[in-house]
Design a protein around this motif. Structure first.
Motif, PDB file in Angstrom:
ATOM      1  N   MET A  60     -30.660 -30.236  38.116  1.00  0.00           N
ATOM      2  CA  MET A  60     -29.456 -30.106  37.289  1.00  0.00           C
ATOM      3  C   MET A  60     -29.354 -31.345  36.394  1.00  0.00           C
ATOM      4  SD  MET A  60     -27.006 -28.067  36.805  1.00  0.00           S
ATOM      5  CE  MET A  60     -25.585 -28.112  35.755  1.00  0.00           C
ATOM      6  N   PHE A  61     -29.208 -31.121  35.103  1.00  0.00           N
ATOM      7  CA  PHE A  61     -29.184 -32.255  34.175  1.00  0.00           C
ATOM      8  C   PHE A  61     -27.916 -32.233  33.329  1.00  0.00           C
ATOM      9  CE2 PHE A  61     -33.539 -31.740  35.331  1.00  0.00           C
ATOM     10  CZ  PHE A  61     -34.030 -33.024  35.403  1.00  0.00           C
ATOM     11  N   GLY A 107     -37.254 -27.558  34.173  1.00  0.00           N
ATOM     12  CA  GLY A 107     -36.669 -26.356  34.772  1.00  0.00           C
ATOM     13  C   GLY A 107     -35.250 -26.680  35.159  1.00  0.00           C
ATOM     14  N   THR A 108     -34.307 -25.956  34.611  1.00  0.00           N
ATOM     15  CA  THR A 108     -32.903 -26.221  34.924  1.00  0.00           C
ATOM     16  C   THR A 108     -32.046 -25.005  34.570  1.00  0.00           C
ATOM     17  OG1 THR A 108     -31.037 -27.733  34.544  1.00  0.00           O
ATOM     18  CG2 THR A 108     -32.395 -27.229  32.649  1.00  0.00           C
ATOM     19  N   ASP A 153     -43.091 -29.327  26.840  1.00  0.00           N
ATOM     20  CA  ASP A 153     -44.135 -28.351  26.527  1.00  0.00           C
ATOM     21  C   ASP A 153     -43.795 -26.974  27.093  1.00  0.00           C
ATOM     22  OD1 ASP A 153     -46.428 -30.159  25.411  1.00  0.00           O
ATOM     23  OD2 ASP A 153     -45.566 -31.198  27.127  1.00  0.00           O
ATOM     24  N   TYR A 154     -43.206 -26.963  28.283  1.00  0.00           N
ATOM     25  CA  TYR A 154     -42.802 -25.703  28.912  1.00  0.00           C
ATOM     26  C   TYR A 154     -41.425 -25.889  29.517  1.00  0.00           C
ATOM     27  CZ  TYR A 154     -47.766 -24.683  28.566  1.00  0.00           C
ATOM     28  OH  TYR A 154     -49.030 -24.492  28.099  1.00  0.00           O
ATOM     29  N   THR A 155     -40.650 -24.833  29.463  1.00  0.00           N
ATOM     30  CA  THR A 155     -39.311 -24.914  30.071  1.00  0.00           C
ATOM     31  C   THR A 155     -39.053 -23.662  30.894  1.00  0.00           C
ATOM     32  OG1 THR A 155     -38.570 -26.128  28.134  1.00  0.00           O
ATOM     33  CG2 THR A 155     -36.864 -25.317  29.590  1.00  0.00           C
ATOM     34  N   LEU A 156     -38.654 -23.872  32.128  1.00  0.00           N
ATOM     35  CA  LEU A 156     -38.230 -22.745  32.970  1.00  0.00           C
ATOM     36  C   LEU A 156     -36.731 -22.588  32.750  1.00  0.00           C
ATOM     37  CD1 LEU A 156     -40.187 -23.745  36.196  1.00  0.00           C
ATOM     38  CD2 LEU A 156     -40.781 -21.953  34.573  1.00  0.00           C
ATOM     39  N   ILE A 157     -36.357 -21.463  32.152  1.00  0.00           N
ATOM     40  CA  ILE A 157     -34.969 -21.270  31.738  1.00  0.00           C
ATOM     41  C   ILE A 157     -34.164 -20.651  32.878  1.00  0.00           C
ATOM     42  CG2 ILE A 157     -33.470 -20.097  30.081  1.00  0.00           C
ATOM     43  CD1 ILE A 157     -35.890 -20.025  28.189  1.00  0.00           C
ATOM     44  N   ALA A 158     -33.130 -21.360  33.263  1.00  0.00           N
ATOM     45  CA  ALA A 158     -32.133 -20.866  34.219  1.00  0.00           C
ATOM     46  C   ALA A 158     -32.775 -20.188  35.428  1.00  0.00           C
ATOM     47  CB  ALA A 158     -31.147 -19.966  33.500  1.00  0.00           C
TER      48      ALA A 158
END
Lengths: 211, 380
Positions: free
Chosen positions: B282-283, B304-305, B319-324
């Protein structure tokens, strides 16, 4: 320029932090370590004044409120991690924190993030009266409904995204990205205002260029 | 005498003919009742507005309270005109009270009070206004348990999440470059689901770093998260058969101050130059400070957040994001733990129910021109 030593200190530390924009250097390192160390010390002081002082010293030792021994005991169990033989006892307060957090969080999260959102997504007869109303019209309502359904389909993990699910999930991620774009712009504005406030401090309070 | 009494009599007649200082009309019947769905410390009052309320001369209403059987009324509050509702939140559970409401004008003239009947505050053990949330919670728990059971029997399919390939790739890259992997668990506590998901993924990453003998750096901001993260990494190294590689100092506490933490992590990034930065948890506002510092060093970054406001920053700087929910599904996908997989699949089924309810409810309400269906989702 000001003669207030605290303003000088704050201004110099601000500039030290900004030197990171060039590259890592001893000034940034000094400010970073000072900031981190002060933050830890400040937090300890906060815990002392908000927890130890009112609950342990006042509550237990002066007011003899013995119920407070329970949270104190649970808190002390954390320290068992330094004694390997009974270190497993520290899992008790962690389990309580996790359990209580989940128990309190689940219904609240369900209310705020699901039930109320479902209510907000429903198309209501009132929308028919002014179909093109930009806030509560049928057209906006349909757009919101389509956005919600497609976005949910993107976050469906039990099936591969093929066929109709592929189409709806693609539309869904577009909705998500449009939302993120708006959020990005909004937050950048907030960050800019923070930067402006820091510049104002330097220009106004420190070197008095702006009166 | 006749000359002297004449003007006096005239004055008296005029005084009688002029209207006296107008006393406002009292409010209508006062209804006092126990506030529903509360902890027994509140009584609600409702009354009909005074007929004098229509003009501007009325100032408001004075509410007073007395114990039943007593005439000693104590003032509780004065509300502006137009108000016909008041919560007495200082009632004692079980004690009998009587209330009076009187209208008062701007000149301080007070009307005859309207009195309520006797009333007692009672506590309720069940909050009827949240039945819908209860039904939703029970339904979700049922679905989660059902799918956990199915997952235990081998039905664990979760679709492939592209961002996860990048995690393996990033660990390999750090190994090749001989540089550490930085793992940031966010800025929240252990009660946050995102932190727990971050810890699950940390376990998987730590297994890989143990296999490849790649250094892992985990700065933390919370003493409980710190303890759990240490245990997770330690167990992962033991599970990979390399307990000797576990370094206690690899998981270290920085500070619980938000920007102090961000400055500390940025310092780690600048000096240790990790080849891979993983931001999983969590950010808040510190997200961009850290991820920008990482982007400047050329590290591979994966975030990831479920922090909606921070996701745009991660998307632009990583570069990569894990969305929700991808983030939650990722920890289940990586671990294949039946509990996590069952939870994700339970949520999927819940989503189907939600979509079905919203679509069916919308069609129903538009067709019948009634909105009772919407009231099913009202939280009181």
């Amino acid at each position: 320029m000001t003669t207030n030593p605290w303003v000088w200190l704050a201004a110099i530390l601000t500039l030290c932090i900004y030197t990171y924009l060039y590259k890592d250097n001893p000034f940034y390192k000094f400010a970073e370590h000072l900031f981190t160390g002060l933050a830890v010390g400040y937090t300890i002081a906060i815990y002392w004044h908000n927890a130890v002082q009112p609950y342990v010293i006042q509550g237990i030792f002066r007011a003899h409120d013995w119920v407070l021994l329970v949270p104190l005991g649970l808190g002390l169990l954390y320290l068992t991690r330094f004694i390997p033989k009974i270190g497993y006892l520290m899992l008790i307060p962690i389990a309580i924190s996790l359990g209580a957090g989940s128990g309190v969080g689940l219904p609240r999260s369900l209310e705020a993030n699901i039930v109320k959102q479902m209510q907000g997504t429903l198309l209501t007869p009132a929308m028919l009266q002014h179909p093109f109303d930009p806030y509560n019209g049928l057209v906006v309502g349909l757009l919101v409904l389509a956005g919600v359904v497609c976005t949910i389909s993107y976050f469906f993990f039990s099936r591969e995204h093929t066929g109709a699910l592929r189409v709806s999930s693609r539309i869904g991620i577009w909705f998500v990205m449009i939302g993120f774009g708006a959020s990005f712009g909004y937050t950048v504005m907030a960050r800019l205002s923070l930067f402006i406030s820091r510049m104002q401090f330097l220009m106004t309070d420190w070197i008095h260029i702006i009166k | 005498m006749t000359r002297a009494t004449g003007p006096i009599a005239l004055a008296l007649l005029l005084a009688l003919a002029l209207p006296a200082a107008a006393v406002p009309a009292p409010p209508g019947a006062v209804r006092a009742y126990d506030t529903p769905d509360d902890d027994g410390l509140s009584i609600t009052l409702e009354w009909a507005l005074s007929p004098s309320d229509s003009g501007t001369a009325l100032d408001g209403y004075v509410i007073s309270r007395a114990a039943a059987g007593s005439d000693s009324f104590q003032p509780l509050a004065q509300l502006p005109r137009g108000n016909a509702f008041y919560h007495d939140n200082e009632a004692e559970t079980g004690a009998a009270y009587v209330y009076r409401v009187a209208a008062v004008d701007r000149g301080g003239e007070v009307s005859q009070p309207a009195a309520s009947g006797e009333v007692r505050a009672r506590e309720q053990w069940f909050k009827a206004g949240k039945v819908n949330a209860l039904v939703g919670t029970l339904l979700f728990v049922f679905l989660a348990l059902l799918f956990i059971d199915r997952a235990k029997r081998g039905k664990r399919y979760i679709r492939h999440i592209p961002g996860l390939d990048a995690v393996e790739e990033a660990v390999g890259r750090a190994t090749e470059m001989g540089r550490p992997i930085l793992y940031v668990l966010g800025f929240s506590t252990i009660s946050d689901v995102a932190t727990i998901a971050g810890l699950n993924i940390l376990g998987q990453v730590a297994r890989k770093t143990a296999e490849y003998e790649t250094p892992l750096v985990v700065p933390t901001n919370d003493y409980i998260v710190h303890t759990v993260a240490t245990e997770v990494v330690k167990q992962a190294y033991a599970g990979s058969g390399r307990p000797d590689l576990f370094n206690h100092d690899s998981v270290f506490f920085l500070t619980s101050d938000q920007m102090g933490y961000a400055a500390g992590v940025s310092g780690v990034i600048a000096r240790d130059r990790p080849a891979t930065n993983l931001f999983m948890g969590m950010f808040y506002a510190e997200s961009l400070v850290m991820s920008e510092a990482g982007a400047a060093t050329g590290a591979i970054q994966i975030a990831g957040t479920d922090a909606i406001n921070q996701l745009p920053f991660f998307i632009t700087s990583c570069d990569y994001t894990l969305i929700a929910e991808e983030f939650y599904a990722a920890s289940a996908y990586l671990s294949q733990d039946p509990l996590l997989v069952g939870g994700v699949k339970g949520q999927d089924f819940m989503k189907l129910i939600i979509v079905a309810l919203v679509l069916a409810g919308s069609i129903w309400m538009l067709a019948t021109r009634g909105d009772w269906f919407s009231s099913l989702f009202a939280i009181n």
